[in-house]
Design a protein around this motif. Structure first.
Motif, PDB file in Angstrom:
ATOM      1  N   PHE A   9       0.857  -1.182   0.000  1.00  0.00           N
ATOM      2  CA  PHE A   9       0.000   0.000   0.000  1.00  0.00           C
ATOM      3  C   PHE A   9       0.898   1.238   0.000  1.00  0.00           C
ATOM      4  O   PHE A   9       1.467   1.569   1.042  1.00  0.00           O
ATOM      5  CB  PHE A   9      -0.882   0.039   1.258  1.00  0.00           C
ATOM      6  CG  PHE A   9      -1.751  -1.170   1.438  1.00  0.00           C
ATOM      7  CD1 PHE A   9      -2.953  -1.284   0.752  1.00  0.00           C
ATOM      8  CD2 PHE A   9      -1.374  -2.196   2.291  1.00  0.00           C
ATOM      9  CE1 PHE A   9      -3.760  -2.399   0.909  1.00  0.00           C
ATOM     10  CE2 PHE A   9      -2.174  -3.308   2.471  1.00  0.00           C
ATOM     11  CZ  PHE A   9      -3.370  -3.415   1.769  1.00  0.00           C
ATOM     12  N   ILE A  38      -7.864   3.369   4.278  1.00  0.00           N
ATOM     13  CA  ILE A  38      -6.828   2.332   4.352  1.00  0.00           C
ATOM     14  C   ILE A  38      -7.421   1.011   4.838  1.00  0.00           C
ATOM     15  O   ILE A  38      -6.961  -0.074   4.458  1.00  0.00           O
ATOM     16  CB  ILE A  38      -5.651   2.787   5.263  1.00  0.00           C
ATOM     17  CG1 ILE A  38      -4.471   1.837   5.164  1.00  0.00           C
ATOM     18  CG2 ILE A  38      -6.071   2.976   6.702  1.00  0.00           C
ATOM     19  CD1 ILE A  38      -3.730   1.860   3.882  1.00  0.00           C
ATOM     20  N   PHE A  55       3.052  -1.479   4.150  1.00  0.00           N
ATOM     21  CA  PHE A  55       2.630  -0.086   4.022  1.00  0.00           C
ATOM     22  C   PHE A  55       3.863   0.779   3.792  1.00  0.00           C
ATOM     23  O   PHE A  55       4.794   0.748   4.599  1.00  0.00           O
ATOM     24  CB  PHE A  55       1.938   0.387   5.304  1.00  0.00           C
ATOM     25  CG  PHE A  55       0.716  -0.425   5.661  1.00  0.00           C
ATOM     26  CD1 PHE A  55      -0.543  -0.001   5.282  1.00  0.00           C
ATOM     27  CD2 PHE A  55       0.836  -1.620   6.372  1.00  0.00           C
ATOM     28  CE1 PHE A  55      -1.674  -0.741   5.606  1.00  0.00           C
ATOM     29  CE2 PHE A  55      -0.286  -2.370   6.700  1.00  0.00           C
ATOM     30  CZ  PHE A  55      -1.538  -1.932   6.310  1.00  0.00           C
ATOM     31  N   CYS A 100       1.720  -7.229   9.339  1.00  0.00           N
ATOM     32  CA  CYS A 100       1.885  -5.871   8.797  1.00  0.00           C
ATOM     33  C   CYS A 100       3.341  -5.429   8.862  1.00  0.00           C
ATOM     34  O   CYS A 100       4.003  -5.602   9.884  1.00  0.00           O
ATOM     35  CB  CYS A 100       1.049  -4.879   9.592  1.00  0.00           C
ATOM     36  SG  CYS A 100      -0.712  -5.164   9.459  1.00  0.00           S
TER      37      CYS A 100
END
Ligand code: UTP
Length: 290
Positions: A9, A38, A55, A100
């Motif tokens: 992202f 998001i 991210f 993440c």
């Protein structure tokens, strides 16, 4: 089974079209009704089977990191007050079985540069890219699920596309090439933000990609292009000289939430579908004198 596990992202852009709202808050944290952009993007990726969310963040984007972290105090408070439904909403932000990773892009040098910043986190495997400000809504399979299917069938790299009015070509990467299957075309030409007269077709690239890792080497030698930025489109133009790149005209409605009008459209449409709000909001809109 898909070999696709990682999704990037790129959320390090300056979001200048939304200033002053985006002075200290990331554009991707702007909410459509009650959920930040998001989070819609993360949910789309999780549903499409991705396990690692990468991210690429800028300096003012710490709220994104916080959003996907455990909110210890808030969770404790909600638990103490027996607010179970709200506690579940907060806990569900971080999808289960998902990892993440946050990478910094220290200067906003463009989308291509942001993707390149994710190279070490991605490694030598195909990966997806989702731009959260392109919110895509579907009744059936979401956009990334559809693209994963196309990737599993055709291989190569896949770019999500949509038909736009030719006068709008200066806002998009524009592609052209022969059709190879239903909704799937080869990309023979791809140009970033051409004037309408130079646009190769009315097919615009929107914020969904599946790319092979060969894109990283192409991006390393990509010069600054439109707007003085390192453009992902230019990297893909170089990639297609050595590998197959396909355009996939996805099914779904896309809202350009990086623009004020697209953001407002998405807000109205999603509010009209919202479980708690739809009826009241519809009544409100009906009595407006417009
Ligand atoms: P945009 O073209 O929408 O740029 O970027 P922007 O800076 O976010 O917004 P405006 O135009 O100034 O209002 C498309 C995507 O690429 C990311 C953005 O975060 C957005 O998801 N991006 C762009 C980066 O991550 N880094 C960059 O250097 C540029």
């Amino acid at each position: 089974m898909s070999t696709l596990k990682k999704v990037v992202f790129p959320v390090a852009g300056l979001g200048t079209r939304f200033l002053p709202a985006t002075k200290a808050v990331a554009k991707e944290m702007l909410a459509i009704v009650d959920k930040p952009l998001i989070q819609y993007a993360a949910e789309e990726a999780e549903k499409a089977g991705f396990e690692t969310l990468i991210f690429v963040v800028g300096r003012t984007k710490n709220s994104i990191i916080d959003h996907f972290d455990k909110a210890y105090e808030l969770e404790t408070e909600l638990a103490m007050r027996n607010k179970d439904a709200l506690l579940k909403i907060v806990k569900d932000v971080v999808p289960k079985n998902v990892n993440c990773i946050f990478v910094r892009q220290s200067e906003a040098l463009g989308l291509g540069h942001a993707v390149l910043c994710a190279e070490s986190a991605v490694g030598n495997e195909p990966f997806a890219v989702i731009l959260p400000d392109d919110l895509i809504c579907n009744d059936g399979k979401n956009c990334m699920q559809q693209m994963v299917e196309v990737f599993n069938q055709h291989g190569g790299s896949i770019i999500g596309t949509q038909t736009v009015a030719i006068e709008e070509s200066g806002k998009y990467g524009m592609v052209a090439g022969p059709k190879v299957a239903d909704r799937v075309s080869m990309v023979d030409e791809i140009i970033e933000k051409p004037q309408p007269a130079e646009a190769p077709s009315d097919q615009a690239v929107v914020g969904r990609y599946i790319l092979t890792p060969a894109i990283f080497d192409r991006l390393k030698t990509t010069e600054r292009g439109a707007g003085g930025e390192i453009q992902l489109t230019d990297g893909i133009a170089a990639l297609r000289k050595s590998e197959e790149v396909f355009a996939y005209s996805f099914e779904g409605t896309r809202y350009d939430c990086g623009s004020k009008i697209g953001y407002l459209q998405a807000t109205v449409e999603l509010a009209l579908q919202h479980r708690e709000l739809a009826d009241e909001f519809r009544q409100y809109l009906k009595q407006l004198e417009i």
